[in-house]
Design an enzyme around this catalytic site. Structure first.
Site, PDB file in Angstrom:
ATOM      1  N   LYS A 191      16.334 -57.469 -11.242  1.00 42.54           N
ATOM      2  CA  LYS A 191      15.200 -58.054 -11.966  1.00 42.54           C
ATOM      3  C   LYS A 191      15.681 -57.075 -13.495  1.00 42.54           C
ATOM      4  O   LYS A 191      16.195 -56.131 -13.650  1.00 42.54           O
ATOM      5  CB  LYS A 191      14.466 -57.095 -11.695  1.00 42.54           C
ATOM      6  CG  LYS A 191      12.212 -57.281 -13.080  1.00 42.54           C
ATOM      7  CD  LYS A 191      11.930 -56.601 -12.628  1.00 42.54           C
ATOM      8  CE  LYS A 191      10.312 -56.446 -13.374  1.00 42.54           C
ATOM      9  NZ  LYS A 191      10.789 -55.368 -14.925  1.00 42.54           N
ATOM     10  N   ASP A 193      15.233 -55.681 -16.913  1.00 38.05           N
ATOM     11  CA  ASP A 193      14.436 -55.185 -17.465  1.00 38.05           C
ATOM     12  C   ASP A 193      14.476 -55.617 -18.456  1.00 38.05           C
ATOM     13  O   ASP A 193      15.137 -54.867 -19.570  1.00 38.05           O
ATOM     14  CB  ASP A 193      14.099 -53.649 -17.237  1.00 38.05           C
ATOM     15  CG  ASP A 193      12.789 -52.844 -17.469  1.00 38.05           C
ATOM     16  OD1 ASP A 193      12.226 -53.509 -17.301  1.00 38.05           O
ATOM     17  OD2 ASP A 193      12.335 -51.396 -17.471  1.00 38.05           O
TER      18      ASP A 193
END
Ligand code: MN
Length: 253
Positions: A191, A193
């Site tokens: 993921k 960010d």
């Protein structure tokens, strides 16, 4: 609208510095009038539509590409007439010259002329990509002089399954759920960010919306170049915008 002479075309250019044709050569008129659409990566990407008319190329700069759908009129700014040799022109116009940037032929072919009036031009294009009947008309009242015209498609879309770009796509949000019992067929990714954004990309236009559906286009001008790379393709993207550093040198352990 008689084709203007090429004096305006010539006045804007130094033919020792630009590879563009001077118009001094003679190109025979073809039995069917010809057109070209050039994709012009100048200060701002646009498409130049040129129609053979009375021995020159009547020209319009179309900032958002030729509309594929009759639902939408698009701006077409009348520009100076170009010489017929421009039908074949592709190349790099060096910095400092008028129209500096890359000019590529996007499509060319012949057209049928239906109407050529001061305030209305109607043609049917027979190109590789551009086909169908189109109209061009100036914005504003009769008697007002303006270079701002509109171009609109009069035929149904070339692709009968074409769907317009959705006005709004809701971002897909993560939610909790049970893990799959078998690991096969699943993948994962890191993921990143950054900042979530939905991008609506159309020729020459980009709109960014945040996760909360606020318009954030102006906040990220550095993303604009994405649209120029897509040319006339439309796309919707849902993703995370992040700045990625140069990869670190691998350690030598
Ligand atoms: Mn141009």
């Amino acid at each position: 609208m008689p084709a203007k002479k090429l004096s305006e075309y010539e006045a804007k250019r130094d033919f020792k510095a630009t590879p563009e044709p001077s118009g001094a050569g003679r190109t025979q008129a073809a039995p069917q009038p010809r057109f070209v659409v050039q994709q012009h990566h100048a200060t701002r990407l646009h498409w130049d539509l040129r129609l053979e008319h009375e021995g020159a190329l009547a020209s319009w700069a179309v900032p958002n590409g030729i509309p594929p759908d009759p639902a939408e009129n698009r701006l077409a700014v009348r520009t100076e007439d170009h010489p017929l040799e421009y039908l074949e022109f592709e190349g790099e116009i060096p910095k400092g010259n008028y129209g500096a940037g890359t000019m590529r032929i996007w499509d060319r072919g012949t057209f049928e002329l239906h109407k050529w009036q001061d305030r209305k031009v109607e043609v049917t294009f027979h190109g590789e990509r551009l086909r169908g009947r189109y109209g061009l008309f100036p914005i504003g009242r009769d008697g007002e002089s303006t270079n701002d015209w509109m171009i609109h498609r009069m035929d149904p879309p070339e692709d009968p399954d074409r769907e317009p770009m959705p006005e709004r796509v809701l971002p897909m949000l993560a939610r909790t759920g049970a893990l799959p019992s078998k690991p096969d067929g699943w993948s994962f990714e890191v993921k990143w960010d950054g900042v979530r954004a939905i991008a609506y990309m159309q020729p020459g236009r980009l709109r960014l919306e945040s996760r909360n559906l606020n318009e954030i286009t102006d906040a990220y001008p550095e993303v604009r170049g994405l649209v120029d790379e897509r040319g006339t393709h439309e796309a919707g993207l849902d993703g995370e915008r992040a700045v990625v550093d140069e990869p670190a040198e691998p350690s030598s352990e």
